[in-house]
Motif scaffolding. Structure first.
Motif, PDB file in Angstrom:
ATOM      1  N   VAL B 111      90.253  22.485  35.549  1.00 27.01           N
ATOM      2  CA  VAL B 111      91.323  23.430  35.233  1.00 27.01           C
ATOM      3  C   VAL B 111      91.118  24.678  36.085  1.00 27.01           C
ATOM      4  N   TYR B 112      91.974  24.902  37.061  1.00 26.79           N
ATOM      5  CA  TYR B 112      91.798  26.102  37.874  1.00 26.79           C
ATOM      6  C   TYR B 112      93.038  26.969  37.941  1.00 26.79           C
ATOM      7  N   LYS B 113      94.180  26.420  37.661  1.00 27.54           N
ATOM      8  CA  LYS B 113      95.375  27.256  37.476  1.00 27.54           C
ATOM      9  C   LYS B 113      95.833  27.014  36.056  1.00 27.54           C
ATOM     10  N   TYR B 114      95.633  28.002  35.230  1.00 25.93           N
ATOM     11  CA  TYR B 114      95.766  27.777  33.785  1.00 25.93           C
ATOM     12  C   TYR B 114      97.196  27.503  33.328  1.00 25.93           C
ATOM     13  N   ASN B 115      98.178  27.870  34.157  1.00 35.49           N
ATOM     14  CA  ASN B 115      99.562  27.655  33.719  1.00 35.49           C
ATOM     15  C   ASN B 115     100.198  26.412  34.339  1.00 35.49           C
ATOM     16  N   GLU B 116      99.387  25.613  35.034  1.00 34.69           N
ATOM     17  CA  GLU B 116      99.931  24.380  35.620  1.00 34.69           C
ATOM     18  C   GLU B 116     100.030  23.292  34.561  1.00 34.69           C
ATOM     19  N   THR B 117     101.029  22.445  34.704  1.00 39.70           N
ATOM     20  CA  THR B 117     101.213  21.365  33.715  1.00 39.70           C
ATOM     21  C   THR B 117      99.981  20.468  33.645  1.00 39.70           C
ATOM     22  N   LYS B 118      99.419  20.135  34.838  1.00 32.62           N
ATOM     23  CA  LYS B 118      98.245  19.255  34.868  1.00 32.62           C
ATOM     24  C   LYS B 118      97.074  19.869  34.099  1.00 32.62           C
ATOM     25  N   SER B 119      96.860  21.166  34.304  1.00 31.09           N
ATOM     26  CA  SER B 119      95.753  21.848  33.611  1.00 31.09           C
ATOM     27  C   SER B 119      95.972  21.836  32.107  1.00 31.09           C
ATOM     28  N   ILE B 120      97.220  22.052  31.711  1.00 32.56           N
ATOM     29  CA  ILE B 120      97.520  22.089  30.268  1.00 32.56           C
ATOM     30  C   ILE B 120      97.303  20.700  29.653  1.00 32.56           C
ATOM     31  N   ILE B 121      97.655  19.657  30.407  1.00 29.31           N
ATOM     32  CA  ILE B 121      97.431  18.295  29.891  1.00 29.31           C
ATOM     33  C   ILE B 121      95.927  18.038  29.719  1.00 29.31           C
ATOM     34  N   TRP B 122      95.127  18.458  30.721  1.00 28.40           N
ATOM     35  CA  TRP B 122      93.659  18.328  30.577  1.00 28.40           C
ATOM     36  C   TRP B 122      93.184  19.103  29.339  1.00 28.40           C
ATOM     37  N   ILE B 166      93.400  19.697  15.413  1.00 21.96           N
ATOM     38  CA  ILE B 166      94.147  19.334  16.626  1.00 21.96           C
ATOM     39  C   ILE B 166      95.563  19.921  16.596  1.00 21.96           C
ATOM     40  N   VAL B 167      96.131  20.084  15.399  1.00 15.24           N
ATOM     41  CA  VAL B 167      97.470  20.699  15.346  1.00 15.24           C
ATOM     42  C   VAL B 167      97.392  22.140  15.868  1.00 15.24           C
ATOM     43  N   TRP B 168      96.415  22.888  15.355  1.00 13.59           N
ATOM     44  CA  TRP B 168      96.254  24.270  15.836  1.00 13.59           C
ATOM     45  C   TRP B 168      95.926  24.291  17.331  1.00 13.59           C
ATOM     46  N   GLY B 169      95.005  23.427  17.730  1.00 16.72           N
ATOM     47  CA  GLY B 169      94.562  23.415  19.129  1.00 16.72           C
ATOM     48  C   GLY B 169      95.679  23.026  20.075  1.00 16.72           C
ATOM     49  N   LEU B 170      96.402  21.947  19.748  1.00 19.67           N
ATOM     50  CA  LEU B 170      97.443  21.454  20.662  1.00 19.67           C
ATOM     51  C   LEU B 170      98.560  22.470  20.841  1.00 19.67           C
ATOM     52  N   ILE B 171      98.863  23.232  19.798  1.00 21.46           N
ATOM     53  CA  ILE B 171      99.972  24.191  19.920  1.00 21.46           C
ATOM     54  C   ILE B 171      99.494  25.521  20.514  1.00 21.46           C
ATOM     55  N   LEU B 172      98.356  25.996  20.068  1.00 19.55           N
ATOM     56  CA  LEU B 172      97.944  27.342  20.500  1.00 19.55           C
ATOM     57  C   LEU B 172      97.223  27.364  21.847  1.00 19.55           C
ATOM     58  N   LEU B 173      96.517  26.278  22.203  1.00 14.88           N
ATOM     59  CA  LEU B 173      95.768  26.313  23.466  1.00 14.88           C
ATOM     60  C   LEU B 173      96.662  26.541  24.694  1.00 14.88           C
ATOM     61  N   PRO B 174      97.783  25.817  24.838  1.00 16.49           N
ATOM     62  CA  PRO B 174      98.637  26.086  26.009  1.00 16.49           C
ATOM     63  C   PRO B 174      99.143  27.535  26.044  1.00 16.49           C
ATOM     64  N   ILE B 175      99.445  28.096  24.883  1.00 13.59           N
ATOM     65  CA  ILE B 175      99.930  29.483  24.848  1.00 13.59           C
ATOM     66  C   ILE B 175      98.830  30.422  25.350  1.00 13.59           C
ATOM     67  N   LEU B 176      97.605  30.184  24.882  1.00 13.35           N
ATOM     68  CA  LEU B 176      96.485  31.019  25.340  1.00 13.35           C
ATOM     69  C   LEU B 176      96.228  30.824  26.835  1.00 13.35           C
ATOM     70  N   MET B 177      96.335  29.588  27.295  1.00 11.76           N
ATOM     71  CA  MET B 177      96.088  29.319  28.726  1.00 11.76           C
ATOM     72  C   MET B 177      97.121  30.031  29.597  1.00 11.76           C
TER      73      MET B 177
END
Lengths: 290, 189
Positions: B111-122, B166-177
């Motif tokens: 993960v090196y560009k935090y707002n890229e789709t690929k990074s968010i999927i990882w 996982i519900v909290w993580g899946l929703i909040l992690l992309p927002i934080l990234m």
């Protein structure tokens, strides 16, 4: 938001025991209690744990939140899974056994056959002794150990200095971050943000949390850069660290460690060499149901 | 692989210098404070498991700063949260929380560009693996500690913790990234 540690000095015997000796003793109880299902050994460990807990001179008011959590856990594991469904006893209690109510019971005029056995009921008692022994020694730690002692304790127990210092530093950050959390909450409330617990489903709750969690986290990360630079300028990590809070072993700490080691060795010896590891039901327990 | 928009340096996920010490300490303290603040959402009757939006913090610190920072954030943060709440000291659940931060940390090299789709999927994948392994380890340890059988462990300990995490993580992690990507871009980290 005011953060208050649960520890306060009570001048209890526990306050005078070295934290290293306390952790060693607590883990010895954990391993001793989980080595066997023999009722006599479990009872002995349970009595030792109660004695240890009494050294902390804790009141019910002090520890009620911790015991509430443990009660929920005990209720789920013992009452529902072991007594009602019999699930928790699987693998430890042999199948079959003597029914507690061989003729069934009548509830509100309806006849019910309940499959609860005397053996499963004793297993619940054994499980209670095991979980309570472990809970008694571990639940008291936050109430009886000074927060300044954690970093140096883990360092002296062999944790690398940087890791031990990380722990020490995190204690220092808690009041600052709690204040930031409150400031952010107030600022968001001024913009019409509502955080009402219990309202809405899980998606609505997550939507409520995001405007609070994101700014608090980002703010913390941005400020950590300055702290790291300040630490580097002062030569952090160049030499072995010294600790302001010093630990010193007394003769009674050595005695506690020796007791913990002998107790654990005795339990392991009894369990494996004298074959006292497996679940068994004392005869007097059967007598209660005849 | 570049770790920022500007430096062009390769990421070393196992480094633990002064910055990582501070990130880990801040992460642990933040995890403790937010967990403590949200402890009112305890699920009754489901082991000792609560709904904790703060679980995203070790996951995010793992993704952003590596596995060691992620592990310490979860491990120490859970110890501190239990201390603040008066719940005691439960090393196997602390380790489980540590693993929940460590696993996303292992993905941080990708993960090196935090707002890229690929990074968010990882990141999302790491949330599922981290919560599964972390809560799995903690729940299975209950078999050893309290003598519970596998059904009890799965239904009373593992599933409530795993599903809510996982519900909290899946929703909040992309927002934080995405929020962190803006900070990285602005400050040139």
């Amino acid at each position: 938001m005011l953060v208050a540690w649960n520890y306060r000095y009570r001048n209890s015997p526990m306050d005078h025991i070295d934290p290293r000796a306390r952790f060693i003793f607590s883990f010895a109880i954990l391993f001793a209690a989980t080595t066997t299902w023999n009722p006599n050994i479990l009872f002995a460990v349970f009595v030792i744990a109660i004695t240890w807990y009494s050294l902390g001179r804790l009141t019910w008011k002090d520890t009620r939140f911790g015991w509430l959590m443990i009660s929920i856990m005990l209720f789920t594991m013992i009452v529902i899974n072991t007594i009602i469904t019999g699930g928790g006893a699987g693998g430890v209690v042999p199948p079959g056994g003597q029914l507690v109510w061989p003729d069934g019971v009548s509830i509100f005029g309806r006849h019910l056959n309940i499959g609860l056995t005397v053996e499963r009921l004793w297993f619940a008692v054994s499980q209670l002794m095991r979980i309570l022994s472990i809970s008694l020694v571990f639940i008291m730690i936050p109430y009886t150990m000074d927060s300044r002692a954690y970093g140096v304790t883990f360092s002296k127990l062999g944790l690398p200095d940087r890791l031990a210092y990380t722990m020490e530093l995190s204690f220092r950050f808690i009041p600052t971050l709690a204040r930031n959390f409150q400031v952010t909450l107030d600022a968001q409330r001024a913009r019409g943000f509502e955080l009402d617990a219990g309202k809405g489903n899980i998606i609505q709750k997550i939507r409520q949390v995001a405007p609070l969690l994101i700014p608090v986290t980002m703010n913390a990360i941005v400020s950590s850069e300055d702290i790291a630079n300040a630490m580097d300028l002062r030569g952090f990590g160049q030499r072995k660290r010294t600790w302001l809070y010093e630990l010193k072993f007394h003769w009674w700490d050595w005695a506690i460690i020796a007791f913990a080691v002998v107790m654990l060795a005795a339990v392991v010896l009894l369990a494996y060499h004298f074959d006292m590891r497996l679940f068994s039901v004392p005869n007097w327990w059967y007598g209660l149901f005849n | 692989m570049k770790d920022t928009y500007t430096t062009g340096k390769k990421k070393s996920i196992w480094s633990f210098g002064t910055k990582e010490v501070v990130y880990a300490a801040i992460g642990a303290a933040l995890y403790a404070v937010v967990t403590w603040a949200f402890n009112i959402w305890q699920i009754p009757g489901a082991g000792n498991v609560g709904i904790r939006p703060a679980v995203v913090i070790p996951m995010f610190f793992g993704i952003a700063f590596g596995p060691i920072v992620g592990f310490i954030t979860g491990f120490v943060g859970n110890i501190l949260a239990d201390m603040l709440s008066g719940y005691g000291f439960w090393i196997w659940w602390d380790l489980g929380n540590g693993i929940m931060g460590l696993i996303p940390g292992l993905f941080s090299a990708m993960v090196y560009k935090y707002n890229e789709t690929k990074s968010i999927i990882w990141g999302e994948l790491s949330v599922i693996l981290g919560a599964g392994l972390g809560m799995g380890l903690a729940a299975i340890s209950e078999m050893w500690v309290s003598g519970a059988d596998i059904n009890t462990v799965i239904f009373a300990n593992f599933l409530p913790a795993f599903l809510t995490n996982i519900v909290w993580g899946l929703i909040l992690l992309p927002i934080l990234m995405i929020a962190y990507a803006a900070i990285v871009q602005r400050s040139g980290r």
